[in-house]
Design a protein around this motif. Structure first.
Motif, PDB file in Angstrom:
ATOM      1  N   ARG A 108       0.820  -1.278   0.128  1.00 44.21           N
ATOM      2  CA  ARG A 108       0.120   0.133  -0.062  1.00 44.21           C
ATOM      3  C   ARG A 108       0.881   1.224  -0.058  1.00 44.21           C
ATOM      4  N   ILE A 127       1.360   5.307   0.761  1.00 46.51           N
ATOM      5  CA  ILE A 127       0.576   6.161   1.152  1.00 46.51           C
ATOM      6  C   ILE A 127       1.170   7.621   0.706  1.00 46.51           C
ATOM      7  N   ILE A 162      -2.013   4.712  10.273  1.00 48.40           N
ATOM      8  CA  ILE A 162      -2.072   3.623   9.175  1.00 48.40           C
ATOM      9  C   ILE A 162      -1.652   2.141   9.648  1.00 48.40           C
ATOM     10  N   TYR A 194      -6.658   9.133   3.555  1.00 50.67           N
ATOM     11  CA  TYR A 194      -6.670   7.581   3.905  1.00 50.67           C
ATOM     12  C   TYR A 194      -7.636   7.374   5.080  1.00 50.67           C
TER      13      TYR A 194
END
Lengths: 196, 584
Positions: free
Chosen positions: B45, B47, B437, B466
Motif C-alpha cells: 500500500r 501512502i 496507518i 486515507y
C-alpha cells in the motif's frame, strides 16, 4: 553580560569540554582500518573525523586485496586516550569497515613514509644537498643542471629532519605520502585479513 | 531463484520479499518507473504524503509503533533533500528506516542535471549507511542488505539511491539470500565475564537504580518483559529516558518517572545518590546527565548497549556490556538466579524509604487555575479520559512534549512516539498519520504545540485522504513555549521572536482540510471537548487554549547537577549562571 562571552577553557562544566585538547595528555596513534573497497568508503571515514571533530595528522589509502575488494586505510591521529578509544569505536561501527587496529598499542610495528623533495641550487649548495641525500639514503630520481628531486623513505621524523636540512640549500617543494605501517614479525593481528 | 526483471520490478519484488506492506512516498520524475510498478500491484500500500519530510516521519511513526522498519520512496534532488530531516531524526533515535530515492540516469550524474543532487553525499552523515546502485543486477541484493543493516545492531535509517536508467534496465533478481557475505553482524551476546561483574554489583548494591532507554524498546517486547522481571525480582527502582517510556510500566511499583532535564525529582536524586547504576539501552545523553563532573559521583556503573561507540563516550563506566538488551538481560537474570538470586534487601528497603522522601516533594505539582486551562491539567484530563483506550501518543517538540512525558502514563512499549535526539518540531503530525496507518483501529493522539504543529500541518490532508482518524491535541499558548522559558530564565526576559502574532483559526482550518475541529478555553469545558474529539469518527483538531506563560518544571538548569533541580518558579532566580547559558 553576554552569556556567550566565556573565556576559553574557563569554568563551564559542559560536555563539550570533554574534548578540550589542553585538559589531558594528547597521544599520537597509528590506526589501520581494513575496509570493503566500495564507492564512498574513504569519504565516510574522513567525514567521520571531520564531523566528530577528530584530528587527522596523515592518511594513506590503497587497495591491498584486489580479489577480496579490500583497502587498507592508515590514519595517524592524535587525541586523549578517551578520544582515541572513541575514534576506534566510531570507525568500527561503519558498515564497510572490516577491522580496526590501533598499531600504537596493539603490537610492535614499523612505520614508513615516502617523500619526494625538490631542491634547486648550483655550486656548493648543490654539492651539499647531494651529500646530505647520500647520508639520508635518499635517491635522486630526477635531475637538471640546477635541481634535484630526492626520493626518501623513513619514519616521519627522519623525513622532517631531511626537509629542514634542505631548506637553506634551496628547498622548492615537498610531496609526502603519509604514514604506512605494519606489524613486526611473521604473524597477523587477530582478525586482520587481506594482504595486510 | 533468479529471475530477469526491470530495476523497477526488482524494487517492488524485493520490498514484497521483505514483507513490506506499506510505503510512504511522493512521486517525481526520477522514480516514475517504480511508481508505475506500484500502480500494477496491490500487495504494497502506498501512502501519498504531502511533503517528503512527512513521509520520513510517518515511516518513523510506523516503525516506532510496530517495531518493523519504515519504508520511504521519494524522487531525486528536492525529494531527497526534503527527506534529510526525517533521516537524521531516525538516526539520532535509532529507528529502522529504508529510504529509496530516485536519481538522474547514470550517464547524467555529475552534470548538474534537472533535479540532480549528490544524494549519497548529502545523506552520508545522516544515515547508518547508504548506497548508489549503478547496476540493475546489484539492486535486489542491495535492498535486502539495506534491510539487514537498518534492523541489525543499533537500528537506523539507510538510503538506496537508484538512477532512473537502472530502474528501466533489465537485470537479474537473486532473491533474499546474499550472493556474497555481507560482513555486517554486530555482537548481540554480552561478554560472560562482564555479565558476572554486573551480577556481583546487583548482589552488592545498597542503593541501586535501573536507568533504561530506547534500546530496551528497540530490542523488542522480550527486552521489556525481562526488564520487568529484573525490576520485580530485585526490587530495584526504575527510571527511563524520554525514548524508553513504556518499557517499564508507569503503573509499576518500581517506577520513578522519567529522569533528566525535565525528569522527576525522585528519579534524578536517585541517579545522583545511587551506588550502583545499571544503564540498559541508554546513552548518557546531555539531557540526562546534566553537569558531567557531578554526574552520579559515587556509583559503580554498568552499561548495556549494542553500540560499542556509546560506551565511555560521555560518562566513564565500570562494567561495559556490549550486546542486545534482551540477550544480555536474559544472561544476567540466569547468572544471578544461578548464584541464589541475592540482593541486599534491607539496605534496598532503606533506599526506598529515602526515595519516598523525595517523592513526597511532589515535584510535578502545579498551581491549578479555575479560569485558564493549565497545560498540565489538560494532559491530566487527556490521560484520565484516554488511558483505557488502545492508545498511541505522538508529540511535537517543546514544553508540551515534556509535560506529555510527565503526565501521560505508558504501560507498554511502542506506545509513545516522540522525537528525542534530534528534537524535530513538525515530527508529530506525520508521525501520528504513520502510526494510525499501522494501527487503523487504535486511538492515535498527537500532543502538539501550535508552533510545531504548523510546520507539517499539510499532512492532515494525508490523514483525510486515507481516513486516518488522528486526534491532534494542540496545546495552544501562542508562544514558542520552551524558547520563551529559556529566554525568561537565561536571557533577561527578552522574548526575541518567540511568539506568533498571526495564527490560523484552527477550527476553520480543520474544516478546510476536510476534518473536524473544536476550540476550548475554559477548564470547565475541557472534558466535554476531549470527549467530542474522541467521539468523532475521523481526523480531529482540538485547539486547546492554555496558560501562555507556564514554565515546565522540574528542570535541571544547563550546567547543573542532578541534585540542583529547580522545582518551581520561586527557585529560578539566578539559578542559571552565564556558563550554563552557553549550553543548549
Amino acid at each position: 553580560m553576554n552569556a556567550l562571552a566565556l573565556k576559553k577553557g574557563a569554568s563551564s562544566k559542559s560536555a563539550y569540554n570533554l574534548r578540550d585538547p589542553h585538559a589531558e595528555r594528547v597521544e599520537r596513534h597509528i590506526i589501520a582500518v581494513l575496509v570493503d573497497n566500495e564507492s564512498g568508503v574513504l569519504a565516510r571515514v574522513i567525514g567521520l573525523f571531520s564531523g566528530r571533530g577528530f584530528n587527522i595528522d596523515s592518511l594513506t589509502v590503497a587497495e591491498v586485496d584486489h580479489l577480496g575488494h579490500l583497502s587498507r586505510i592508515t590514519v595517524v591521529t592524535s587525541g586523549t586516550p578517551e578520544v582515541i578509544e572513541q575514534i576506534k569505536a566510531q570507525l568500527g561501527r561503519l558498515v564497510p569497515v572490516v577491522d580496526v587496529h590501533d598499531l600504537t598499542v596493539e603490537a610492535p610495528h614499523v612505520e614508513r613514509e615516502l617523500a619526494l623533495v625538490k631542491v634547486r641550487g648550483t655550486g656548493a649548495d648543490r654539492v651539499e644537498a647531494m651529500r646530505m641525500g647520500e647520508v639520508f639514503r635518499a635517491h635522486i630520481v630526477d635531475t637538471t643542471l640546477e635541481s634535484f628531486v630526492f626520493e626518501i623513505t623513513g619514519a616521519p621524523d627522519k623525513i622532517d629532519t631531511f626537509i629542514e636540512l634542505m631548506r637553506p640549500l634551496g628547498l622548492v617543494n615537498v610531496a609526502r605520502t603519509g604514514v604506512a605501517a605494519i606489524t613486526r614479525g611473521p604473524g597477523k593481528l587477530e582478525r586482520e585479513r587481506g594482504h595486510g | 531463484m533468479t529471475r530477469q526483471m526491470t530495476g523497477a520490478q526488482i524494487v517492488v519484488q524485493a520490498l514484497k520479499d521483505q514483507g513490506v506492506d506499506t510505503v510512504f512516498g511522493y512521486p517525481g520524475g526520477a522514480v516514475l518507473p517504480i511508481y508505475d510498478e506500484i500502480f500494477k500491484q496491490n500487495d504494497i500500500r502506498h501512502i501519498l504524503v504531502r511533503h517528503e519530510q512527512g513521509a520520513t516521519h510517518a515511516a518513523e511513526g510506523y516503525a516506532r509503533s510496530t517495531g518493523k522498519p519504515g519504508v520511504v520512496l521519494v524522487t531525486s534532488g528536492p525529494g531527497a533533500t526534503n527527506a534529510v530531516t526525517g533521516m537524521t531524526d531516525a538516526l539520532l533515535d535509532s529507528i529502522p528506516m529504508i529510504v529509496l530515492t530516485g536519481q538522474v540516469p547514470t550517464f547524467m550524474i555529475g552534470t548538474d542535471a534537472f533535479q540532480e543532487a549528490d544524494t549519497v553525499g548529502i545523506t552520508r552523515p545522516c544515515t547508518k549507511h547508504n548506497w548508489l546502485v549503478k547496476d540493475t543486477d546489484e539492486l535486489g541484493e542491495t535492498i535486502h542488505k539495506a534491510f539487514h543493516v537498518a534492523t541489525s545492531g543499533r537500528p537506523g535509517p539507510v538510503l538506496i539511491d537508484i538512477p532512473k536508467d537502472v530502474q528501466f534496465a533489465t537485470g537479474t533478481y537473486f532473491g533474499t539470500e546474499p550472493t556474497r557475505p555481507w560482513n555486517y553482524n554486530p555482537q548481540v551476546k554480552g561478554d560472560s565475564d562482564a555479565i558476572m561483574d554486573a551480577v556481583e554489583l546487583i548482589e552488592r548494591a545498597e542503593r541501586p537504580i535501573l536507568y533504561t532507554g530506547g534500546g530496551v524498546i528497540n530490542s523488542g517486547p522480550e527486552a521489556s518483559r525481562l526488564l520487568r522481571d529484573l525490576a520485580a525480582s530485585t526490587g530495584f527502582p526504575v527510571t527511563s529516558t524520554l525514548m524508553g517510556l513504556g518499557a517499564y510500566p508507569a503503573s509499576g511499583k518500581a517506577w520513578l518517572g522519567m529522569l533528566g532535564m525535565h525528569g522527576t525529582y525522585e528519579a534524578n536524586m536517585a541517579m545522583h545518590d545511587c551506588d550502583v547504576m545499571i544503564c540498559v539501552g541508554a546513552r548518557f545523553d546531555d539531557r540526562i546527565t546534566g553537569r558531567i563532573d557531578a554526574f552520579s559521583p559515587r556509583s559503580r556503573k554498568v552499561h548495556i548497549d549494542i553500540d560499542p561507540s556509546s560506551v565511555n563516550k560521555v560518562i566513564h563506566v565500570d562494567v561495559p556490556i556490549i550486546g542486545d538488551v534482551a540477550n544480555v538481560l536474559s544472561d544476567i537474570l540466569e547468572a544471578w538466579r544461578a548464584r541464589g538470586a541475592r540482593t541486599r534487601a534491607a539496605e534496598i528497603e532503606d533506599w526506598w524509604t529515602q526515595i519516598s522522601g523525595w517523592r513526597a516533594m511532589k515535584c510535578l505539582a502545579y498551581k491549578p487555575s479555575p479560569t485558564v486551562i493549565k497545560p498540565q491539567y489538560a494532559l491530566e484530563r487527556l490521560e484520565a479520559l484516554t488511558k483505557d483506550h488502545d492508545r498511541y501518543v505522538c508529540t511535537e517538540v517543546g514544553q508540551h512534549q515534556m509535560w506529555a512525558a510527565q503526565f501521560l502514563h505508558f504501560d507498554e512499549p511502542n506506545r509513545w512516539m516522540t522525537s528525542g535526539g534530534l528534537g524535530t518540531m513538525g515530527y508529530g503530525v506525520p508521525a501520528s498519520v504513520g502510526v494510525q496507518i499501522a494501527h487503523p483501529e487504535a486511538l492515535v493522539i498527537n500532543v502538539a504545540g501550535e508552533a510545531s504543529w504548523l510546520m507539517t500541518m499539510q499532512e492532515m490532508l494525508t490523514a483525510v485522504q486515507y481516513g486516518a482518524p488522528v486526534k491532534q491535541f494542540i496545546m495552544n499558548n501562542e508562544r514558542l513555549g520552551m524558547v520563551r522559558q529559556w529566554q525568561q530564565l537565561l536571557h533577561g526576559e527578552r522574548y526575541s521572536q518567540s511568539w506568533s502574532e498571526a495564527l490560523p483559526d484552527f477550527v476553520k482550518l480543520a474544516e478546510a482540510f476536510g476534518a473536524k475541529g473544536a476550540q476550548v478555553s475554559d477548564p470547565a469545558d475541557l472534558d466535554d471537548a476531549i470527549a467530542q474529539m474522541l467521539a468523532h469518527d475521523g481526523p480531529f483538531i482540538l485547539d486547546c487554549l492554555v496558560e501562555k506563560h507556564e514554565n515546565c518544571f522540574p528542570m535541571i538548569p544547563s550546567g547543573k547537577a542532578h541534585n540542583e533541580m529547580l522545582l518551581g518558579e520561586a527557585s529560578t532566580d539566578g539559578a542559571i549562571d552565564t556558563s550554563g547559558a552557553v549550553l543548549v
